[in-house]
Design an enzyme around this catalytic site. Structure first.
Site, PDB file in Angstrom:
ATOM      1  N   LYS A 109     -27.203 -13.328  -4.544  1.00  0.00           N
ATOM      2  CA  LYS A 109     -27.067 -13.893  -3.119  1.00  0.00           C
ATOM      3  C   LYS A 109     -27.209 -13.130  -2.118  1.00  0.00           C
ATOM      4  O   LYS A 109     -26.555 -11.579  -2.265  1.00  0.00           O
ATOM      5  CB  LYS A 109     -26.118 -15.080  -3.306  1.00  0.00           C
ATOM      6  CG  LYS A 109     -26.031 -16.397  -2.164  1.00  0.00           C
ATOM      7  CD  LYS A 109     -26.672 -17.425  -3.452  1.00  0.00           C
ATOM      8  CE  LYS A 109     -27.017 -18.809  -2.191  1.00  0.00           C
ATOM      9  NZ  LYS A 109     -27.383 -19.967  -2.782  1.00  0.00           N
TER      10      LYS A 109
HETATM   11  N1  GLU Z   1     -30.805 -21.394  -2.292  1.00  0.00           N
HETATM   12  C1  GLU Z   1     -30.767 -21.988  -3.524  1.00  0.00           C
HETATM   13  C2  GLU Z   1     -29.535 -22.210  -4.218  1.00  0.00           C
HETATM   14  O1  GLU Z   1     -28.669 -22.010  -4.168  1.00  0.00           O
HETATM   15  C3  GLU Z   1     -32.214 -21.539  -5.030  1.00  0.00           C
HETATM   16  C4  GLU Z   1     -31.999 -20.559  -5.128  1.00  0.00           C
HETATM   17  C5  GLU Z   1     -33.560 -19.766  -5.454  1.00  0.00           C
HETATM   18  O2  GLU Z   1     -34.695 -20.728  -6.028  1.00  0.00           O
HETATM   19  O3  GLU Z   1     -33.161 -19.230  -6.056  1.00  0.00           O
HETATM   20  O4  GLU Z   1     -29.088 -22.598  -5.697  1.00  0.00           O
END
Ligand code: GLU
Length: 419
Positions: A109
């Site tokens: 993240k």
């Molecule tokens: N931000 C989204 C999540 O929390 C998608 C993450 C992604 O597609 O890599 O799952």
């Protein structure tokens, strides 16, 4: 007056949930130690030139939690609330999320401490390109693949993709997902998280014997996830009786007209004042008696001070980490099933995976193929988690964790410890 709630560490909460699952799985202490910690954490402080010529310093992060099952994957958020603690927790949740779906990725993240609303478009672009450059040392199609999250979108991903492509002297579309279709994005990606939430809500209602058509639903959040979920649930015949955005909440016991709400927010920038609905506050929203409560905003909104007042038959976690471990205990005692985030909002990363595959093959799927394959993968994982919960007599969260943690543990054990 709202009660001041002390914000517990999100990462501590994520660890608590992991530890409970590790206990159920009787995970050996060494393995537990490895899985509890993020593999890599990068903090970047960087300058951005503002439109008026002045320079401002910003701080951002990229955390990679576990990369044993594949390259790391996870979104980037822009918010004044971003902290290393939050990004750590979210990276760990991504590891479990990818594992519940059986997607060959680890978890990561990123985030920048910034209020996007205070930046012009040019400032947002410069901030994004500089942040992308700062984290470019640890991202890449085989290494770590960012995606949109809170307050980031396809345009932000396009700037990251372009920045990395300029550095490499060739197009590198697979370095991010959630891109616009014109530059290698996938059909269905923008709606994917909301579509996944809809699929999970539908299957969970069936499992809990709640008639889906006519079900009374309350949704907190009307961003990318909340709005698409609301639209699909509305189309399926559910009655959305409560809804909120960052400015406030609205209530209509007869069901909010969602197409009208979507139009209204486009014109007015907020939901408050929608004709036919009553303005309420966010605390009241979460306490509306309903069949399905869907927190689709941010973490920690269901906590020990309001969990007793929630009056839903089922909670479906569209946001990441909306329920604290203390609230989980209360919901379990009150027999309110909570379908966990790592399953509920996994539609986004699932179609991100499809996008990455399409980029690498240079062959792009129809929207029908994307949606059919999403439905199939989500349905399999839902079945797996629900049956685990039933047979082991554990909560849905623990069932999802048992599936996820055992998969990551297996990958970690097979690879062993280097050297
Ligand atoms: N931000 C989204 C999540 O929390 C998608 C993450 C992604 O597609 O890599 O799952």
């Amino acid at each position: 007056m709202a009660i001041e709630v002390e914000k517990p560490s999100f990462y501590e909460s994520a660890l608590k949930q992991f530890d409970l699952a590790a206990d159920i799985l009787s995970l050996p202490p060494d393995l537990r130690m490895v899985l509890r910690m993020p593999k890599r954490e990068l903090t970047v402080n960087f300058p951005v030139r503002m439109d008026d010529g002045s320079v401002k310093m910003y701080t951002g992060y990229r955390v990679q939690h576990n990369m044993n099952a594949g390259p790391a994957k996870g979104g980037i958020r822009y918010s004044p609330e971003v902290s290393l603690d939050e990004v750590r927790a979210l990276a760990m949740l991504m590891t479990w999320k990818c594992a519940v779906l059986g997607i060959p990725y680890g978890g990561a993240k990123g985030g920048v401490i910034v209020d996007r609303r205070l930046l012009s478009r040019m400032e947002l672009e410069r901030l994004t390109r500089r942040y992308a450059t700062e984290i470019s040392v640890i991202i890449g199609p085989d290494l770590d693949i960012p995606a949109p999250d809170v307050n980031t979108d396809g345009q932000v991903m396009a700037w990251i993709m372009d920045t990395l492509s300029m550095h490499h002297g060739r197009n590198v579309p697979a370095v991010v997902t959630g891109k616009p279709i014109a530059i290698g994005g996938s059909r269905g990606r923008v709606e994917a998280t909301g579509r996944g939430v809809y699929i999970v809500a539908r299957e969970a209602a069936k499992h809990e014997n709640i008639p889906f058509e006519g079900a009374k639903v309350v949704i907190q959040g009307f961003g990318n996830v909340g709005s698409v979920s609301a639209k699909l649930l509305h189309e399926a015949g559910c009655k959305i009786i409560g809804l909120s955005d960052i400015y406030g909440a609205i209530y209509d016991p007869n069901g909010i007209n969602i197409p009208l709400a979507l139009q209204y927010i486009k014109e007015h920038g907020k939901l408050s004042g929608l004709p036919g609905s009553q303005d309420i506050n966010n605390d009241q929203l979460l306490e509306i008696p309903c069949d399905i409560l869907i927190p689709a905003a941010i973490e920690g909104v269901l906590h020990r001070n309001n969990a007793e007042k929630v009056s839903a038959k089922l909670i479906v976690e569209a946001a990441n980490g909306p329920t604290t471990p203390e609230a989980d205990v209360i919901f379990e005692r009150r027999r309110i099933p909570v379908i966990p985030d790592i399953l509920t909002n996994a539609g986004g990363v699932t179609v991100s995976y499809f996008e990455w595959v399409q980029d690498r093959e240079n062959f792009f799927w129809s929207e029908k193929r994307v949606n059919d394959q999403l439905e199939e993968m989500m349905a399999d994982s839902i079945k797996n988690v629900f049956s685990r919960a039933d047979t082991m007599n554990i909560s849905m969260r623990m069932a999802a964790y048992v599936v996820a943690v055992s998969r990551v543990a297996e990958a970690t054990e097979f690879r062993g410890i280097y050297p």
